[in-house]
Design a protein around this motif. Structure first.
Motif, PDB file in Angstrom:
ATOM      1  N   ARG A 116       0.865  -1.178   0.000  1.00  0.00           N
ATOM      2  CA  ARG A 116       0.000   0.000   0.000  1.00  0.00           C
ATOM      3  C   ARG A 116       0.899   1.223   0.000  1.00  0.00           C
ATOM      4  NH1 ARG A 116      -2.997  -2.801   4.262  1.00  0.00           N
ATOM      5  NH2 ARG A 116      -1.766  -1.465   5.603  1.00  0.00           N
ATOM      6  N   THR A 117       0.624   2.140  -0.886  1.00  0.00           N
ATOM      7  CA  THR A 117       1.446   3.341  -1.004  1.00  0.00           C
ATOM      8  C   THR A 117       0.559   4.578  -0.957  1.00  0.00           C
ATOM      9  OG1 THR A 117       1.310   3.479  -3.420  1.00  0.00           O
ATOM     10  CG2 THR A 117       3.066   2.095  -2.506  1.00  0.00           C
ATOM     11  N   TRP A 118       1.190   5.719  -0.742  1.00  0.00           N
ATOM     12  CA  TRP A 118       0.512   7.015  -0.758  1.00  0.00           C
ATOM     13  C   TRP A 118       1.029   7.757  -1.975  1.00  0.00           C
ATOM     14  CZ3 TRP A 118      -3.640   8.620   1.482  1.00  0.00           C
ATOM     15  CH2 TRP A 118      -3.913   9.986   1.618  1.00  0.00           C
ATOM     16  N   ALA A 119       0.128   8.070  -2.892  1.00  0.00           N
ATOM     17  CA  ALA A 119       0.574   8.662  -4.159  1.00  0.00           C
ATOM     18  C   ALA A 119      -0.469   9.605  -4.724  1.00  0.00           C
ATOM     19  CB  ALA A 119       0.857   7.553  -5.177  1.00  0.00           C
ATOM     20  N   SER A 120       0.024  10.520  -5.540  1.00  0.00           N
ATOM     21  CA  SER A 120      -0.836  11.367  -6.360  1.00  0.00           C
ATOM     22  C   SER A 120      -0.632  10.947  -7.806  1.00  0.00           C
ATOM     23  CB  SER A 120      -0.465  12.838  -6.201  1.00  0.00           C
ATOM     24  OG  SER A 120      -1.148  13.603  -7.189  1.00  0.00           O
ATOM     25  N   HIS A 121      -1.711  10.817  -8.531  1.00  0.00           N
ATOM     26  CA  HIS A 121      -1.624  10.486  -9.952  1.00  0.00           C
ATOM     27  C   HIS A 121      -2.233  11.599 -10.797  1.00  0.00           C
ATOM     28  CE1 HIS A 121      -0.747   6.557  -8.271  1.00  0.00           C
ATOM     29  NE2 HIS A 121      -0.178   6.286  -9.422  1.00  0.00           N
ATOM     30  N   ALA A 122      -2.143  12.837 -10.291  1.00  0.00           N
ATOM     31  CA  ALA A 122      -2.607  13.973 -11.090  1.00  0.00           C
ATOM     32  C   ALA A 122      -1.848  13.998 -12.412  1.00  0.00           C
ATOM     33  CB  ALA A 122      -2.412  15.276 -10.326  1.00  0.00           C
ATOM     34  N   ASP A 123      -0.557  13.665 -12.357  1.00  0.00           N
ATOM     35  CA  ASP A 123       0.278  13.451 -13.543  1.00  0.00           C
ATOM     36  C   ASP A 123       0.972  12.117 -13.348  1.00  0.00           C
ATOM     37  OD1 ASP A 123      -0.023  16.066 -14.900  1.00  0.00           O
ATOM     38  OD2 ASP A 123       1.009  16.839 -13.130  1.00  0.00           O
ATOM     39  N   GLN A 124       1.213  11.420 -14.452  1.00  0.00           N
ATOM     40  CA  GLN A 124       1.872  10.123 -14.347  1.00  0.00           C
ATOM     41  C   GLN A 124       2.587   9.791 -15.647  1.00  0.00           C
ATOM     42  OE1 GLN A 124      -1.656   7.848 -13.412  1.00  0.00           O
ATOM     43  NE2 GLN A 124      -1.878   7.144 -15.528  1.00  0.00           N
ATOM     44  N   VAL A 125       3.569   8.895 -15.538  1.00  0.00           N
ATOM     45  CA  VAL A 125       4.315   8.445 -16.708  1.00  0.00           C
ATOM     46  C   VAL A 125       3.443   7.459 -17.478  1.00  0.00           C
ATOM     47  CG1 VAL A 125       6.401   7.278 -17.528  1.00  0.00           C
ATOM     48  CG2 VAL A 125       6.503   8.770 -15.512  1.00  0.00           C
ATOM     49  N   VAL A 126       3.224   7.736 -18.756  1.00  0.00           N
ATOM     50  CA  VAL A 126       2.404   6.862 -19.595  1.00  0.00           C
ATOM     51  C   VAL A 126       3.214   6.175 -20.693  1.00  0.00           C
ATOM     52  CG1 VAL A 126       0.259   8.121 -19.127  1.00  0.00           C
ATOM     53  CG2 VAL A 126       1.678   8.762 -21.105  1.00  0.00           C
ATOM     54  N   LEU A 127       4.433   6.661 -20.936  1.00  0.00           N
ATOM     55  CA  LEU A 127       5.316   6.029 -21.921  1.00  0.00           C
ATOM     56  C   LEU A 127       6.688   5.876 -21.281  1.00  0.00           C
ATOM     57  CD1 LEU A 127       5.896   4.999 -24.818  1.00  0.00           C
ATOM     58  CD2 LEU A 127       6.542   7.358 -25.387  1.00  0.00           C
ATOM     59  N   LEU A 128       7.126   4.632 -21.154  1.00  0.00           N
ATOM     60  CA  LEU A 128       8.417   4.335 -20.548  1.00  0.00           C
ATOM     61  C   LEU A 128       9.538   4.810 -21.469  1.00  0.00           C
ATOM     62  CD1 LEU A 128       9.602   2.682 -18.088  1.00  0.00           C
ATOM     63  CD2 LEU A 128       9.822   0.786 -19.712  1.00  0.00           C
ATOM     64  N   PRO A 129      10.537   5.502 -20.917  1.00  0.00           N
ATOM     65  CA  PRO A 129      11.662   5.925 -21.758  1.00  0.00           C
ATOM     66  C   PRO A 129      12.471   4.704 -22.223  1.00  0.00           C
ATOM     67  CG  PRO A 129      11.778   6.936 -19.568  1.00  0.00           C
ATOM     68  CD  PRO A 129      10.667   5.945 -19.535  1.00  0.00           C
ATOM     69  N   GLN A 130      13.161   4.859 -23.337  1.00  0.00           N
ATOM     70  CA  GLN A 130      14.056   3.800 -23.800  1.00  0.00           C
ATOM     71  C   GLN A 130      15.126   3.567 -22.752  1.00  0.00           C
ATOM     72  OE1 GLN A 130      15.616   4.673 -27.689  1.00  0.00           O
ATOM     73  NE2 GLN A 130      13.674   4.267 -28.678  1.00  0.00           N
ATOM     74  N   LYS A 131      15.581   2.338 -22.662  1.00  0.00           N
ATOM     75  CA  LYS A 131      16.622   1.895 -21.723  1.00  0.00           C
ATOM     76  C   LYS A 131      16.165   1.910 -20.270  1.00  0.00           C
ATOM     77  CE  LYS A 131      20.502   3.013 -24.676  1.00  0.00           C
ATOM     78  NZ  LYS A 131      21.801   3.680 -24.779  1.00  0.00           N
ATOM     79  N   PHE A 132      14.844   1.950 -20.031  1.00  0.00           N
ATOM     80  CA  PHE A 132      14.299   1.835 -18.682  1.00  0.00           C
ATOM     81  C   PHE A 132      13.433   0.586 -18.599  1.00  0.00           C
ATOM     82  CE2 PHE A 132      15.690   6.131 -18.325  1.00  0.00           C
ATOM     83  CZ  PHE A 132      15.773   6.417 -16.968  1.00  0.00           C
ATOM     84  N   ARG A 133      13.318   0.054 -17.386  1.00  0.00           N
ATOM     85  CA  ARG A 133      12.464  -1.108 -17.115  1.00  0.00           C
ATOM     86  C   ARG A 133      11.416  -0.723 -16.075  1.00  0.00           C
ATOM     87  NH1 ARG A 133      17.486  -3.960 -15.758  1.00  0.00           N
ATOM     88  NH2 ARG A 133      16.614  -4.261 -13.696  1.00  0.00           N
ATOM     89  N   VAL A 134      10.237  -1.299 -16.199  1.00  0.00           N
ATOM     90  CA  VAL A 134       9.179  -1.101 -15.200  1.00  0.00           C
ATOM     91  C   VAL A 134       9.458  -2.039 -14.030  1.00  0.00           C
ATOM     92  CG1 VAL A 134       6.711  -1.275 -14.715  1.00  0.00           C
ATOM     93  CG2 VAL A 134       7.479  -0.448 -16.940  1.00  0.00           C
ATOM     94  N   LEU A 135       9.437  -1.488 -12.818  1.00  0.00           N
ATOM     95  CA  LEU A 135       9.650  -2.273 -11.603  1.00  0.00           C
ATOM     96  C   LEU A 135       8.352  -2.546 -10.849  1.00  0.00           C
ATOM     97  CD1 LEU A 135      12.814  -0.469 -10.140  1.00  0.00           C
ATOM     98  CD2 LEU A 135      12.727  -2.475 -11.640  1.00  0.00           C
ATOM     99  N   ALA A 136       7.362  -1.668 -11.000  1.00  0.00           N
ATOM    100  CA  ALA A 136       6.102  -1.821 -10.275  1.00  0.00           C
ATOM    101  C   ALA A 136       4.981  -1.162 -11.065  1.00  0.00           C
ATOM    102  CB  ALA A 136       6.203  -1.203  -8.888  1.00  0.00           C
ATOM    103  N   ARG A 137       3.767  -1.659 -10.834  1.00  0.00           N
ATOM    104  CA  ARG A 137       2.577  -1.124 -11.507  1.00  0.00           C
ATOM    105  C   ARG A 137       1.395  -1.209 -10.544  1.00  0.00           C
ATOM    106  NH1 ARG A 137       2.674  -6.272 -15.253  1.00  0.00           N
ATOM    107  NH2 ARG A 137       1.826  -7.762 -13.772  1.00  0.00           N
TER     108      ARG A 137
END
Length: 183
Positions: A116-137
C-alpha cells in the motif's frame, strides 16, 4: 557519505530530507543549484507541483554520475528527460494505491509483492523511456516505478517517506545502499 534532496517545491520534500538524514548525512538543496556545485554520493529528486518548476533536474540527470532516485515529480522529470511521456492521470489528488512489485531490483528488494502506497496520480508516466524497465505497476498506473538498465537511475510515483506507504523506509535504505556501493 552524503545525499542531497532536491527541493522541487513539493509538500513532502522536507519529510524526504528528514527521513534520509536519519540514515545518513543529508542536505536539502534548491532545484536551481548548478549541477557543477553538487558534490554528493546520491541525489533524490523530490516531488513538486509541475514539470515547469523542476529547475535544473534535467541537468542533474544528464550530467551527474551518481545514483539518483526520483519521487513523484522526480520520476516524471526522469521519464521526460530520457524520452518518456507524462500525461494527466485519471485519478488526481493523494490517495492510497496498492502497488504490485513486478521486479524487486535494487531499490525494491525486500518489499512485499503488493504494498500500500501514498501517491498522487494527477500526472503520471504513460510512456516508458528507452533503456528503462518497469519495476512496479498498479490498477491506476502501469508505470509506478522504473529504473535505467545500466545507470543507477530509479523512480517511484509514490511517496516512500510517508507513514501511509508500506516499506517506504526500506526503499530509502535500499537507495542509500546503492549510493554507498556507487552502482
Amino acid at each position: 557519505m552524503e545525499v542531497f534532496v532536491v527541493n522541487n517545491h513539493g509538500q513532502f520534500n522536507h519529510l524526504i530530507h528528514r527521513s534520509i538524514r536519519e540514515i545518513v548525512p543529508a542536505r536539502i538543496i534548491s532545484n536551481e543549484t548548478p549541477a557543477e556545485k553538487i558534490d554528493a554520493d546520491g541525489l533524490i529528486l523530490g516531488g513538486g507541483p509541475t514539470l515547469a518548476r523542476a529547475g535544473e533536474c534535467r541537468e542533474y540527470l544528464t550530467r551527474l554520475d551518481v545514483p539518483i532516485l526520483g519521487i513523484c515529480l522526480g520520476l516524471q522529470v526522469m521519464a521526460e528527460t530520457f524520452g518518456g511521456r507524462v500525461e494527466k492521470g485519471a485519478v488526481g489528488g493523494y490517495a492510497q494505491v496498492e502497488v504490485e512489485v513486478i521486479e524487486e531490483d535494487d531499490i525494491l528488494k525486500g518489499l512485499a509483492p503488493r504494498i500500500r502506497t501514498w501517491a498522487s496520480h494527477a500526472d503520471q508516466v504513460v510512456l516508458l523511456p528507452q533503456k528503462f524497465r518497469v519495476l512496479a505497476r498498479s490498477q491506476v498506473c502501469e508505470i509506478e516505478a522504473m529504473r535505467h538498465e545500466t545507470r543507477p537511475l530509479y523512480g517511484v510515483q509514490w511517496h516512500p517517506e510517508v507513514v501511509h506507504t508500506e516499506g517506504g523506509i526500506r526503499l530509502l535504505e535500499n537507495f542509500i545502499e546503492v549510493c554507498r556501493e556507487g552502482r
